[in-house]
Design a protein around this motif. Sequence first.
Motif, PDB file in Angstrom:
ATOM      1  N   GLN A  20       0.870  -1.331   0.012  1.00 38.63           N
ATOM      2  CA  GLN A  20       0.138   0.035   0.079  1.00 38.63           C
ATOM      3  C   GLN A  20       0.697   1.411   0.127  1.00 38.63           C
ATOM      4  O   GLN A  20       0.447   2.143  -0.673  1.00 38.63           O
ATOM      5  N   ALA A  21       2.074   1.190   0.748  1.00 40.61           N
ATOM      6  CA  ALA A  21       2.830   2.529   0.860  1.00 40.61           C
ATOM      7  C   ALA A  21       3.312   2.713  -0.530  1.00 40.61           C
ATOM      8  O   ALA A  21       3.343   3.911  -1.003  1.00 40.61           O
ATOM      9  N   ARG A  25       2.559   6.045  -3.482  1.00 41.07           N
ATOM     10  CA  ARG A  25       3.580   6.569  -4.190  1.00 41.07           C
ATOM     11  C   ARG A  25       3.335   6.862  -5.529  1.00 41.07           C
ATOM     12  O   ARG A  25       3.259   7.693  -6.223  1.00 41.07           O
ATOM     13  N   LEU A  26       2.844   5.345  -6.113  1.00 41.15           N
ATOM     14  CA  LEU A  26       2.567   5.435  -7.553  1.00 41.15           C
ATOM     15  C   LEU A  26       1.194   6.095  -8.158  1.00 41.15           C
ATOM     16  O   LEU A  26       1.227   6.624  -9.180  1.00 41.15           O
ATOM     17  N   LEU A  86       0.944  12.332 -12.774  1.00 37.28           N
ATOM     18  CA  LEU A  86       1.891  11.911 -13.600  1.00 37.28           C
ATOM     19  C   LEU A  86       2.203  10.316 -13.549  1.00 37.28           C
ATOM     20  O   LEU A  86       3.212   9.814 -12.996  1.00 37.28           O
ATOM     21  N   LEU A  87       1.541   9.296 -14.026  1.00 34.88           N
ATOM     22  CA  LEU A  87       1.543   7.773 -13.771  1.00 34.88           C
ATOM     23  C   LEU A  87       2.367   7.397 -14.617  1.00 34.88           C
ATOM     24  O   LEU A  87       2.434   7.447 -15.927  1.00 34.88           O
ATOM     25  N   PRO A  88       3.236   6.636 -14.257  1.00 37.17           N
ATOM     26  CA  PRO A  88       4.500   5.963 -14.965  1.00 37.17           C
ATOM     27  C   PRO A  88       3.877   4.766 -15.659  1.00 37.17           C
ATOM     28  O   PRO A  88       2.681   4.298 -15.366  1.00 37.17           O
ATOM     29  N   THR A  89       4.669   4.659 -16.757  1.00 37.19           N
ATOM     30  CA  THR A  89       4.312   3.409 -17.530  1.00 37.19           C
ATOM     31  C   THR A  89       4.644   2.220 -16.635  1.00 37.19           C
ATOM     32  O   THR A  89       5.437   2.121 -15.724  1.00 37.19           O
ATOM     33  N   ASP A  90       4.026   1.048 -17.245  1.00 39.51           N
ATOM     34  CA  ASP A  90       4.437  -0.288 -16.411  1.00 39.51           C
ATOM     35  C   ASP A  90       6.131  -0.531 -16.304  1.00 39.51           C
ATOM     36  O   ASP A  90       6.549  -0.981 -15.559  1.00 39.51           O
ATOM     37  N   ASP A  91       6.812  -0.082 -17.553  1.00 42.68           N
ATOM     38  CA  ASP A  91       7.928  -0.482 -17.799  1.00 42.68           C
ATOM     39  C   ASP A  91       9.025   0.572 -16.922  1.00 42.68           C
ATOM     40  O   ASP A  91       9.967   0.202 -16.318  1.00 42.68           O
ATOM     41  N   ALA A  92       8.169   1.851 -16.503  1.00 39.16           N
ATOM     42  CA  ALA A  92       8.892   2.784 -15.581  1.00 39.16           C
ATOM     43  C   ALA A  92       8.854   2.732 -14.278  1.00 39.16           C
ATOM     44  O   ALA A  92       9.239   3.394 -13.340  1.00 39.16           O
TER      45      ALA A  92
END
Length: 409
Positions: A20-21, A25-26, A86-92
Amino acid sequence: MDKERYRLDTLYREHSRRVQATLIRLLGDFELAEEAMQDAFVAAVQQWPLNGIPDNPQAWLIRTGYHCGVNQIRQLSTARRRAHLLLPTDDALDLEPATIQDDALRLLFTCCHPSLSMEARIALTLREMCGLTTEQVASALLMKPSTLAQRIVRAKRKIRDARIPYAVPDQEALPERLPDVLQVIYLVFNEGYSRSMGSHVVDVSLTKEAIRLGEALAALLPKGEVFGLMALMRLNDARRDARQDSAGDLVTLDEQDRDLWHQEDIRSGIKWLEQALALTPTGYYTLQASIAAEHSQASSAEQTDWGRIVRLYDALCRRNDSPILALNRAVAIAMNGDPTTGLQLLDDLAHHPQMARYHLFYSAQADLLRRLGKQDDACSAYQQALLLTTLDPEKRFLLKRLNDLEQSA
């Protein structure tokens, strides 16, 4: 299937708080992260019994939860309000072990942000970071569950609306943030060391989490009180296996088998304490650790230096106007050979609002009344303690003491 269920339950206890933590962040949102984490474990319950537990279950849960959270964002009619994320892509996705470990520390400082009230910081951290139920947090803070729930909702809203950063503060800001963070870590440890409800006295997962956070904080900010807290947790945690017998019943400190105490943890606690005492001034946690050290180094209950413990409590009470400390000091005075004075000091505390709903106050009062031969009053105090106790082993302990008194009357 039962074996897989057991393993899933174990993995939930071990990983849910860190998952969850990291999801906070993500995804940038407390509520969304909690829902995504729950969805990830639902997926695990469905898939792992068929496909087996993955090599890195924590990373699998985070990735799955992240995808669930992203899907929720896309589906929500209020998605425009989340456009700032600003959600990162899965690879990032950064799922390195060190990053995931630091996420817990980031969450701790976010929950303990100075813009939140002290009560909100503690309540939010215990509930959202450590996974305690609202009832458990309310018990730990001696509050009503309904009041606690409202405080948590307001704290989350403030974090969201004020865009409180999800980060460890810089070195200049750390010292002023430290006292609140230490208090929260200590409350987490206490909930694990002495559960507020349930069938087990100790929750090792919580004590380990608190100690891990303390170690991370000590590396980040090597201050005397951080060392003092580490000493206190290590010394108390050393007694974990002696606090409940094979039947699941509570064992009091004076009756514990000291051969079950973990000497390596005691030695570690003493080292932390020595580091704390080398720095000035001596603070709250260092004094508490000094008391724990007296217990840990006594070869038997009879060899405990209660006189020194009373002096340490005197120093603590001069610095902290706390009814809990005053209660402990009264018990120490009684154990130092003066139960009459100890009982009088407890009577002086009886009208304090916190004591009215604190089962350990009535338990201590009952014990001193029992020692002084005041059986009827002791029975009444034990009955009041039983009404307030929510931990099963404590209930059985108090009920046994009460039955023994009634049979001897």
